[in-house]
Write an enzyme that holds these catalytic residues in place. Sequence first.
Site, PDB file in Angstrom:
ATOM      1  N   GLY A  21      29.397  40.415  36.727  1.00  0.00           N
ATOM      2  CA  GLY A  21      29.258  39.643  37.802  1.00  0.00           C
ATOM      3  C   GLY A  21      30.040  40.931  38.989  1.00  0.00           C
ATOM      4  N   MET A  57      33.515  43.753  40.543  1.00  0.00           N
ATOM      5  CA  MET A  57      34.673  44.172  39.315  1.00  0.00           C
ATOM      6  C   MET A  57      35.377  44.952  40.101  1.00  0.00           C
ATOM      7  SD  MET A  57      35.265  46.174  36.664  1.00  0.00           S
ATOM      8  CE  MET A  57      37.115  47.620  36.672  1.00  0.00           C
ATOM      9  N   GLU A  58      37.322  44.595  40.342  1.00  0.00           N
ATOM     10  CA  GLU A  58      38.371  44.211  41.174  1.00  0.00           C
ATOM     11  C   GLU A  58      38.808  45.588  41.474  1.00  0.00           C
ATOM     12  OE1 GLU A  58      40.105  44.932  36.894  1.00  0.00           O
ATOM     13  OE2 GLU A  58      38.499  43.501  37.931  1.00  0.00           O
ATOM     14  N   HIS A  72      38.929  35.058  42.564  1.00  0.00           N
ATOM     15  CA  HIS A  72      39.369  35.438  41.259  1.00  0.00           C
ATOM     16  C   HIS A  72      39.389  36.843  41.068  1.00  0.00           C
ATOM     17  CE1 HIS A  72      38.177  36.675  36.571  1.00  0.00           C
ATOM     18  NE2 HIS A  72      38.483  38.089  37.025  1.00  0.00           N
ATOM     19  N   GLU A  73      38.817  38.206  42.231  1.00  0.00           N
ATOM     20  CA  GLU A  73      38.299  39.347  42.170  1.00  0.00           C
ATOM     21  C   GLU A  73      40.089  39.375  43.498  1.00  0.00           C
ATOM     22  OE1 GLU A  73      36.844  41.402  40.376  1.00  0.00           O
ATOM     23  OE2 GLU A  73      35.697  39.269  39.973  1.00  0.00           O
ATOM     24  N   HIS A  87      43.192  39.785  41.456  1.00  0.00           N
ATOM     25  CA  HIS A  87      43.243  41.231  40.916  1.00  0.00           C
ATOM     26  C   HIS A  87      43.742  41.934  41.536  1.00  0.00           C
ATOM     27  CE1 HIS A  87      41.806  40.695  36.758  1.00  0.00           C
ATOM     28  NE2 HIS A  87      39.900  40.481  37.476  1.00  0.00           N
ATOM     29  N   GLU A 120      42.315  39.228  32.997  1.00  0.00           N
ATOM     30  CA  GLU A 120      41.370  38.642  33.381  1.00  0.00           C
ATOM     31  C   GLU A 120      42.140  36.606  33.464  1.00  0.00           C
ATOM     32  OE1 GLU A 120      38.949  39.688  34.448  1.00  0.00           O
ATOM     33  OE2 GLU A 120      39.523  41.508  33.815  1.00  0.00           O
TER      34      GLU A 120
END
Length: 792
Positions: free
Chosen positions: A252, A254-255, A286-287, A290, A309
């Site tokens: 979906g 990538m951080e 979410h990202e 991170h 995660e």
Amino acid sequence: MSLTLNEARARAAMLSEVSYDLTFDVTSPDDFRSQVAVRFDTTGGDTFLELHQATSIDVTVDGETITPAYDEKRITLEGLTPGTHEVVVDARLRYVTDGEGMHTFTDPVDGERYVGGYLGLDITQRLFACFDQLDLKAPITVTVLADPEWTVLSNGRLTKAKSGRFEFATTPPIPCDLLAVAAGPYASVTWEHRGVPMGWHARRSLAAELNRDAAELRRVTEVCFDHYAKIFTEPFPFDSYDQVFVPDLNWGAMECPGCVTWNELMLPRGRVTDDNRRRRAMVVAHEMSHMWFADLVSPVWWEDAWLNESFADYMGFEVAEFAAGYAGTRVSFEAAYKPGAYLADRRRSTHPVAPAAQDVPDVDTATTIFDRISYGKGNAVLRQLVTWLGTEDFLSGVNAHLTRHRFANATLEDLLSALDAASPRDVRGWAQVWLRQSGHDTIKVSRAGDVPVFTREGVRPHRFTVAAYTPSLEPVGERLVDLADEPVALPEWAGLVVVPNAHGETFARIELDPFSYDIVVRDLAALSDPLVRAVLWATLLDQVPPAAHLDLVARQLPRETSSTLVAAALDRTLKDLVRRALPPSDVPAALEVVAAACKLDGEPDEQRAIALAGGLAWSTSDAALLRRWLAADATDQGLALDPALRWATVRRLAELGGIEAAEIEAERLRDGTAGGDLGAVTALAARPTAEAKAEAWAAMTGDVSVSRFRALAEGLWTLSQRELVTPYVAAYVAAAPALARRGSAFAAVVGKAFPAFPLTSDELDLVRDALRGDIPAVLRREWEDELDDRAA
């Protein structure tokens, strides 16, 4: 050859003060040049750099040219003296089309070329020579040579762009697998917020979609940024923040620090639904989280991947719901994400949220733990921790942890020490049962007379909301309950329907008492709170047999007002019931039940109509209806077919034998995008002819990208064509191990291409026999999970 835990520990003990100075030349469409100067201090001795399958390589150590041992995986560095060294590796490497390395993509819309470095476990070495492990964090300086008309992005702020040479500021110390490079004629929306340059970027052919959503994307980014600035004492750790929709990303998002890469499916063509918006806001949150958990503070080894995660998944749903204002985000978690975590926790492959280091002995094993345990269960467990500790103590411990280990590495023990200091509760005891043990408890409701009594089967303390209702499901009240060894009775709610864990605060199986169960099954849609309905939909679909599952869908789905819950129930019905549990002879009747439940007559709610139309598109056997949809480019009720719904319609028509190859090709040309190419691939493979299946299988076993393989497999294993595809079951089992050795992403898509219908005992034996041999770790995990799910 996968890096082992012992090798990583030995190399980390030997090396320190690592830095990388990188130059990538992507001007050639045939291959790319990768130059790296690696500087490091060492205690002396032998070590190695990883570099995957370079076609040419020149190496110097401290200015002297050497000819090292190189096995297309590792460059051996022998006899290093104590002190500081510089190794320069100049190599040429191949582009990839599977999203693991320097990925190249040509846009079918306008012929433009895009190049991007998509990294992850064991992938950095496909871009440059490196010490490919988490605990050798390093500052990285990047230069990219590319078309001077392109936009080029990386982790640091762009400092110079002249004559096709793009130079970026040096990053703080970061794990090398979080490097980002994205290059091509991107469309961009840029601005500055609180002194940080920010941007959203997408392929030029997606500029209209980017502009359509730009205001919302900017708002969500700023709201999340401001929220984290408020709750974290450590400031945003990087000098810029770009988010770029890149072609063919295998996950979906990538951080990557300062430059998050996104799957383009998050920027849909056509209609953007409320669920699309909720999910995208969740991923933004979410990202961005991170940037602190994964990037500022990183694990030492992969057993603590959950520290990345689980935290990001928890923060993503929490912040999207309560800070960014996307009501219903938690409903989507309970209905669409959490059920998969319960399923995963019942398989033989389950593992503790926080396994021991020795349980992840190498990177191959680590690739298998980025799963629903580390995401969905970890999210739920952290929510229970916050509920149990209280938000203030939780954030106090988290902030102490982040400050203590900023730009360094940390372990679970480090986090527990910080939480223990912030809270009077027994955090380590909590962690032992919640994080170090696999499996989950069961919360049971029984009756002492009319009085509901709650008991726990298991070992974990639980704090959760109980909701009470009249027998007509009118709400009476809610209460926060602590449940451990002793039963909890609620005499004031005698004779009422009660729902434990009604807001989803804990991670446990629920068993309703017979009185509550009968009323809920009969009238689930009458409950007013969609979050409580989400918990109950998930519970019931997890526990009822196939006939009762279909009955629940038939009676409750037409009355369910939440489009999120409609879509989640339909998705589980397709994946868990129709594809896995029902014998082929029962599938047509089941599809008719689903199609009847998805009836669209007079539906006034557009969001609900979209979800129902999607279910009808895969379940109906009415080819004439599908034909009318295509001709009108809308459903019979006037709901426009966006690209996703139009291709779902074409695919189902192809399955029914109602559309030929020439018309599918016309649809592909009408669409004209990469998504349309994949839609046509699936539809062609779905046709009910031996020739179509043979063509699909030949393509799957040829030189094919990850996305194309996935599209072919979706069409090949058509539910109603069991006899046609039976010969390909054995062929798939035989070919899969070799296909899976192309890389971890390819292995995952090969494993997920498992036949989408129940197998005979002989066919299952083929899989079991193959598992006794040499199977790549990711494929082994996928197959064992399939066997477990089908035996459940």
